[in-house]
Design an enzyme around this catalytic site. Structure first.
Site, PDB file in Angstrom:
ATOM      1  N   THR A 157       1.401   6.148  -3.512  1.00 19.41           N
ATOM      2  CA  THR A 157       0.333   6.049  -2.401  1.00 19.41           C
ATOM      3  C   THR A 157      -0.275   6.851  -1.870  1.00 19.41           C
ATOM      4  OG1 THR A 157       1.112   3.588  -1.216  1.00 19.41           O
ATOM      5  CG2 THR A 157       0.244   5.082  -0.269  1.00 19.41           C
TER       6      THR A 157
ATOM      7  N   VAL B 213       0.161  -7.751   1.111  1.00 19.60           N
ATOM      8  CA  VAL B 213       0.128  -6.947   1.807  1.00 19.60           C
ATOM      9  C   VAL B 213       0.758  -6.198   2.178  1.00 19.60           C
ATOM     10  CG1 VAL B 213      -1.555  -6.620   3.934  1.00 19.60           C
ATOM     11  CG2 VAL B 213      -2.303  -8.406   2.654  1.00 19.60           C
TER      12      VAL B 213
ATOM     13  N   GLY C 126       5.521   4.742   0.682  1.00 21.59           N
ATOM     14  CA  GLY C 126       7.591   4.478   0.752  1.00 21.59           C
ATOM     15  C   GLY C 126       7.507   2.746   0.988  1.00 21.59           C
TER      16      GLY C 126
END
Ligand code: GLY
Length: 310
Positions: free
Chosen positions: A171, A200, A223
């Protein structure tokens, strides 16, 4: 008034294979340089943070935009959150496909709708209305992401203690503060390898993937998203900042508490309203970088701290 803007970015937390370190460093240096040039041109801290994230969304060394990981069906479903600290405005998308910059779509949700959060096909329809170009699955889907899903399935399909999975990507996030103390938080992701379709994660959820309040500070997390969401990691770090805890300690302590209480691992970056930077992670590694006095500071392993000129 502060002397200069602050820009901090991350490129994912987890057990990142060593051969991924350099591509992440290169990608973060490019993102910081892009962010600096946008700030110089526009003096807009929101455009600056968005540009840093878009730069990493374009780079397959990161799990966002191009390079996003694959769900169990072998598809890409992306998520992003943008938040500004003046009025706690937020924009968020989840389950979006075939666009290059989910963070730009989150910004459109914030700026052009009465809502905070759009999902799936409706988010894509909104992207079309906002004149976003469509990109192909082939553009977004990298060999590394395909191999990561194959490895995930071979290993029984459950090891999701970090977002990094077996592709070594992660990310991305950018936070910033301008000279007037106005703050921004941006985070974007493809999620975790082998997630169920429709899952999600933490990234698009205010208080989990990020948060921003000029009266307190700004945070972006990375994470294992299911753990981060259960722990409300961004909000807990904000509470520490509100209580005056030093940002490095606030970030490190809350990531470690998440791992102890819930079991996943995480990392985060933060800036307090006083302009102090916090960087910490309970994962083995987290790629991070920030700009200070014309120098870029960056690292990925615990205790590592390199500098290079802008
Ligand atoms: N932190 C990204 C995810 O787990 O979705």
């Amino acid at each position: 008034m502060f002397k200069e803007p602050i820009i901090v970015i991350h490129g994912g937390a987890g057990n990142i294979p060593d051969n991924r370190d350099q591509p992440k460093f290169d990608g973060m240096l490019t993102a910081i340089r892009k962010a600096h040039s946008v700030y110089t041109d526009t003096l807009s801290i929101i455009d600056t943070c968005q540009a840093a994230v878009e730069s990493m969304e374009d780079n397959e060394a990161f799990n966002a935009g191009r390079g996003s990981v694959l769900n169990l069906k072998g598809e890409i479903e992306m998520e992003a959150l943008i938040m500004e600290g003046k009025n706690m405005n937020a924009g968020s998308v989840t389950g979006v496909r075939n666009i290059a910059h989910p963070i730009a779509l989150a910004r459109k949700v914030m700026d052009n709708t009465p809502h905070v959060f759009l999902m799936g096909q409706s988010a894509n329809e909104f992207a079309t209305k906002m004149k976003f170009e469509t990109v192909s699955d082939d553009y977004l889907m990298t060999d590394a992401a395909k191999i990561a899903l194959e490895n995930f399935l071979k290993m029984g399909g459950s090891p999701v203690t970090t977002e990094i999975g077996h592709g070594g990507v992660g990310t991305v996030g950018a936070i910033g503060m301008n000279v007037d103390g106005h703050m921004i938080s941006c985070t974007s992701t493809g999620g975790i390898t082998g997630k169920m379709a429709g899952r999600v994660g933490d990234t698009p959820v205010p208080g989990a993937g990020g948060y921003c309040d000029n009266a307190v500070g700004t945070v972006s997390t990375t994470g294992h998203g299911d753990s981060i969401m259960r722990y409300c990691l961004a909000q807990r770090i904000m509470t520490n900042l509100e209580q005056g805890v030093e940002p490095n300690l606030a970030v490190q302590n809350e990531c470690e508490k998440l791992s102890t209480r819930i079991g996943g691992s995480a990392g985060a970056i933060a800036i307090s309203k006083e302009g102090t930077i916090g960087i910490g992670f309970s994962s083995e590694k987290m790629a991070w970088a920030y700009l200070e006095k014309g120098m870029i500071h960056y690292g990925i392993k615990k205790g590592q701290h390199f500098t290079i000129g802008l």
